[in-house]
Scaffold this active site. Sequence first.
Site, mmCIF file in Angstrom:
data_model
loop_
_atom_site.group_PDB
_atom_site.id
_atom_site.type_symbol
_atom_site.label_atom_id
_atom_site.label_comp_id
_atom_site.label_asym_id
_atom_site.label_seq_id
_atom_site.Cartn_x
_atom_site.Cartn_y
_atom_site.Cartn_z
ATOM 1 N NE ARG A 123 -5.690 2.578 3.559
ATOM 2 C CZ ARG A 123 -5.349 1.299 3.643
ATOM 3 N NH1 ARG A 123 -5.233 0.727 4.848
ATOM 4 N NH2 ARG A 123 -5.131 0.586 2.556
ATOM 5 C CE1 TYR A 135 2.262 -4.726 7.356
ATOM 6 C CE2 TYR A 135 4.435 -4.673 8.331
ATOM 7 C CZ TYR A 135 3.559 -4.250 7.369
ATOM 8 O OH TYR A 135 3.966 -3.353 6.414
ATOM 9 C CB SER A 188 -0.944 0.010 1.212
ATOM 10 O OG SER A 188 -0.217 -0.080 2.415
ATOM 11 C CD GLU A 227 -0.334 5.097 8.555
ATOM 12 O OE1 GLU A 227 0.136 4.365 7.657
ATOM 13 O OE2 GLU A 227 -1.281 4.750 9.264
ATOM 14 C CG HIS A 251 -0.784 0.869 8.512
ATOM 15 N ND1 HIS A 251 -1.112 1.850 7.603
ATOM 16 C CD2 HIS A 251 -1.599 -0.182 8.217
ATOM 17 C CE1 HIS A 251 -2.068 1.407 6.792
ATOM 18 N NE2 HIS A 251 -2.380 0.178 7.153
ATOM 19 C CG ASP A 304 -20.539 -2.040 5.249
ATOM 20 O OD1 ASP A 304 -20.940 -1.389 4.266
ATOM 21 O OD2 ASP A 304 -19.429 -2.604 5.279
ATOM 22 C CG ASP A 345 -2.192 -0.785 13.259
ATOM 23 O OD1 ASP A 345 -1.030 -0.962 13.703
ATOM 24 O OD2 ASP A 345 -2.560 -1.174 12.134
#
EC number: 1.1.1.290
Length: 376
Positions: A209, A259, A45, A238, A255, A147, A233
Amino acid sequence: MKIVVDENMPYVEPLFGALGEIIPVNGRTLTPEQVQDADVLLVRSVTRVNAALLDANSKLKFVGSATIGTDHVDLAYLAGRGIPFSNAPGCNATAVGEFAFIAMLELAARFNSPLKGKVVGIVGAGNTGSATAKCLEAYGIKVLLNDPIKAAEGDPRHFVSLETLLHEADIISLHVPITRTGEHKTLHLFDEARMMSLKPNTWLLNCCRGDVIDNQALIKVKEQRDDLKLVLDVWEGEPNPMPELVPFAEFATPHIAGYSLEGKARGTFMLYQKLCELLAIPATKRLSELLPPFHFKAVELEQAPDEKALLQLARFVYDLRDDDAVFRNGFARSNGFDTMRKNHKHRREFSALALAYHGQSEVDWLSNLGFSGVGR
């Protein structure tokens, strides 16, 4: 065949080594010159894939992004040039879901306020939001989903309005893509007014985000509301988060919610499968062959774990406190954010830890959480 690949993508050599020459690059500083003769481009990204990057390349056959989102890729440009593209939707969903769940357990322990019995609102019910809900529901937590896009598409799950969620949820976990315009814009979805309206003692987690939350407004809100507890996070700006915001977070990380070793390997593996399909060759590699054995063979349970014991099991797999400490020590250094991401020690997912317990029916929920080998 030249394969230009982000140097931070794992398992590239064993998966792609037989397909061509691998050229590792820094994804954030990638230049048109570095990709002008690439046949394949594999990114994360941090790389903007657009005309400025690719106009000088006339031979590109495939672009792959080992990410869930695609907002860093100009899809219309690639389509216009007839360049096949694939991303890896869902590759790190389990990792993000487990990260959010572990963060909630950590907050519960820190403030002596059990997670059990709370209501969790999940904003964004895609892959990562659904994975978070799966963990919570396995543990018996009431989950509210918001949503509007999924609801309009006919998703059969029950959805609530954002206003209802804010009114009823004790914990809010954000899992939306960044959308800067339109009816369902998520840029600064959580602005000052919305955050000031949150219930007393709300826990707010952002694993999607950074600019879904207005970070400057969040600082102002926290200066007035110490009861609001944060897990961040992701950050606006960034790789340069606002230094004054970091101390306001109970847990702060660079971020890396997605991971996990499994998640990162899964992202690379999905691109390998897609490239093999494009080249019409068999995909002979297997994901399971790439992952190392976990350092615990198994954990034997004498009784079904309570919340304190569940947190300890989670810490065997991933101790969020370690990443939080590393972040606070390193985020302000030159290139500190990206260095921490690059050097992040690959955590494992719950599935790496086998649990042994005689009364299997009492711990079925641990299997639903994702732990392996439950019961015997």
